[in-house]
Design an enzyme around this catalytic site. Structure first.
Site, PDB file in Angstrom:
ATOM      1  N   TYR A  96     -33.540 -43.654  13.308  1.00 34.09           N
ATOM      2  CA  TYR A  96     -32.904 -43.662  14.632  1.00 34.09           C
ATOM      3  C   TYR A  96     -33.675 -44.562  15.598  1.00 34.09           C
ATOM      4  O   TYR A  96     -33.641 -44.364  16.805  1.00 34.09           O
ATOM      5  CB  TYR A  96     -32.811 -42.244  15.193  1.00 34.09           C
ATOM      6  CG  TYR A  96     -31.807 -41.347  14.479  1.00 34.09           C
ATOM      7  CD1 TYR A  96     -31.163 -41.765  13.327  1.00 34.09           C
ATOM      8  CD2 TYR A  96     -31.498 -40.090  14.980  1.00 34.09           C
ATOM      9  CE1 TYR A  96     -30.251 -40.945  12.671  1.00 34.09           C
ATOM     10  CE2 TYR A  96     -30.584 -39.264  14.339  1.00 34.09           C
ATOM     11  CZ  TYR A  96     -29.971 -39.706  13.183  1.00 34.09           C
ATOM     12  OH  TYR A  96     -29.055 -38.892  12.546  1.00 34.09           O
TER      13      TYR A  96
ATOM     14  N   LYS B 293     -38.708 -37.653   1.341  1.00 35.09           N
ATOM     15  CA  LYS B 293     -38.169 -38.424   0.218  1.00 35.09           C
ATOM     16  C   LYS B 293     -39.192 -39.518  -0.111  1.00 35.09           C
ATOM     17  O   LYS B 293     -38.852 -40.687  -0.285  1.00 35.09           O
ATOM     18  CB  LYS B 293     -36.812 -39.015   0.648  1.00 35.09           C
ATOM     19  CG  LYS B 293     -35.926 -39.455  -0.466  1.00 35.09           C
ATOM     20  CD  LYS B 293     -35.271 -38.331  -1.232  1.00 35.09           C
ATOM     21  CE  LYS B 293     -34.701 -38.858  -2.523  1.00 35.09           C
ATOM     22  NZ  LYS B 293     -34.186 -37.853  -3.439  1.00 35.09           N
TER      23      LYS B 293
ATOM     24  N   ASP C 220     -33.744 -33.298  -1.234  1.00 30.61           N
ATOM     25  CA  ASP C 220     -32.517 -32.897  -1.937  1.00 30.61           C
ATOM     26  C   ASP C 220     -32.693 -31.506  -2.566  1.00 30.61           C
ATOM     27  O   ASP C 220     -31.840 -30.624  -2.409  1.00 30.61           O
ATOM     28  CB  ASP C 220     -32.057 -33.947  -2.970  1.00 30.61           C
ATOM     29  CG  ASP C 220     -33.187 -34.765  -3.580  1.00 30.61           C
ATOM     30  OD1 ASP C 220     -34.338 -34.570  -3.180  1.00 30.61           O
ATOM     31  OD2 ASP C 220     -32.918 -35.587  -4.471  1.00 30.61           O
TER      32      ASP C 220
ATOM     33  N   ASP D 114     -31.935 -33.967  11.806  1.00 32.14           N
ATOM     34  CA  ASP D 114     -30.586 -33.908  12.373  1.00 32.14           C
ATOM     35  C   ASP D 114     -29.642 -33.216  11.382  1.00 32.14           C
ATOM     36  O   ASP D 114     -28.922 -32.264  11.713  1.00 32.14           O
ATOM     37  CB  ASP D 114     -30.136 -35.353  12.656  1.00 32.14           C
ATOM     38  CG  ASP D 114     -28.885 -35.432  13.507  1.00 32.14           C
ATOM     39  OD1 ASP D 114     -28.342 -34.374  13.846  1.00 32.14           O
ATOM     40  OD2 ASP D 114     -28.454 -36.555  13.816  1.00 32.14           O
TER      41      ASP D 114
END
Ligand code: NAI
Length: 342
Positions: free
Chosen positions: A125, A172, A206, A230
């Site tokens: 972002y 990740k 995940d 988010d």
């Protein structure tokens, strides 16, 4: 006691309805607040102003605290998100979102008690998006040691103050070795050097999402970079009844903006159908933030409001998103009728 001035940004969509409801409840609970109303987003554009007017930013800098309704961001075109801009310009680097069960709200689990901490100023972002050549576009994910370290330190300090036991980072770093790698490296360092007594773990996001929907009680505080925070915030809202019941605060060193996790819900705007509870709970977080003692008017008002909404929900008073029949105003009124005893 001196009246506190708080900036109020009604926003758009359901924003004006739910901010009105929150103001009503706060006034009824006896917290003496002078609202300094300012515009942002579509209502600012309609007045011929910038999408995020300087006078709105200046007011938050001056009064240090704001209660904000949601602001619409056009999809795939148009102006940049005011929400993201506001957090960046005011350096509101920690988004804090408590997620828990409430009496009378049916959900898949009855033991959810999580806090999501989202890094609010960088990641994907960061607003660095380019068209390299027609048909090839790029978005840059930014992570800095300074921002990763301060959000980690903030989260460990928060865990200590709130007597929380464990922080889990969702990441990740197996794929984004540098950016997410830096995020976990900074969190590990703060854990090892400053807060070894708080349990710390890392989970690839995940698998983390799968674990969350299987058994959310295995988590305590979740620490995430911007985009993951988010997405996972809305996922967690779904564990406890939906977006109508998850509040939030955007905290910086100098100022704080309190707002619900949800957006402007254009599908139900202007129909007296929105659940104002997430914003009312955000206002409770704000009153606790304003409070300077366990007995002052803000703390007392915060406790009364908490008692009011818990009692209202226990009595089956619910808006439509929670399976009830009440409108926005009627639910606010139901809380007001139950403030005593807080
Ligand atoms: P949304 O959160 O506005 O709505 C998602 C779904 O949840 C809709 O079906 C809506 O009716 C429902 N919902 C949300 N809040 C509710 C409430 N208080 N009571 C009852 N039902 C509620 O998300 P969506 O539709 O993806 O986004 C709409 C707009 O909001 C977009 O322009 C988005 O950019 C903006 N947005 C703004 C945020 C902010 O101001 N902080 C945060 C998230 C989205």
């Amino acid at each position: 006691m001196k009246k506190n001035k708080v900036v109020l940004i009604p926003g758009d969509g359901i924003g004006p309805e739910i901010t009105d409801a929150a103001k009503m409840v706060i006034a009824a609970a006896g917290a003496d607040i002078e609202w300094i109303e300012k515009k942002a987003g579509i209502p600012a554009i309609e007045e011929g102003k910038n999408v995020l007017p300087e006078d709105t930013l200046d007011a938050i800098k001056q009064y240090k605290i704001a209660l904000k309704g949601p602001c619409t961001t056009p999809v795939g075109k148009g102006f940049r998100s005011i929400n993201v801009q506001l957090r960046k310009k005011l350096d509101l680097y920690a988004a804090v979102r408590p997620v828990r069960n409430f009496p009378g709200i049916k959900s898949r689990f009855d033991d959810v008690d999580l806090v999501i901490v989202r890094e609010n100023t960088e990641g994907l972002y960061s607003d660095v998006e380019n068209e390299i050549t027609p048909g090839v576009v790029m978005s840059m994910k930014v992570a800095t040691r300074v921002a990763c370290t301060r959000i980690a330190r903030w989260t460990f300090r928060y865990a200590t103050l709130r007597k929380r036991k464990k922080i889990t980072v969702f990441h990740k770093a197996n794929i984004m070795k540098l950016t997410d790698g830096l995020f976990i490296e900074c969190a590990q360092k703060i854990h090892e050097t400053e807060y070894p007594n708080i349990k710390y773990e890392e989970v690839i996001i995940d698998a983390g999402c799968m674990k969350l929907v299987q058994d959310p009680s295995q988590f305590d505080i979740l620490l995430l970079e911007n985009l993951y925070g988010d997405v996972v915030s809305d996922l967690c809202a779904g564990l406890v009844g939906g977006l109508g019941v998850v509040p939030g605060a955007n905290i910086g060193e100098n100022q704080s903006v309190f707002e619900a996790v949800h957006g402007s819900a254009p599908d139900i705007a202007g129909k007296n159908a929105a659940n104002p509870l997430a914003l009312i709970m955000s206002a409770v977080m704000m009153l606790n933030h304003l409070s300077t003692s366990k007995t002052d008017v803000y703390k007392t008002a915060a406790n009364k409001i908490k008692h009011g909404y818990n009692q209202a929900l226990s009595d089956g008073m619910k808006t439509r998103d929670l399976g009830g029949k009440l409108g926005t105003k009627e639910f606010a009124q139901a809380i007001i009728e139950r403030l005593d005893g807080g």
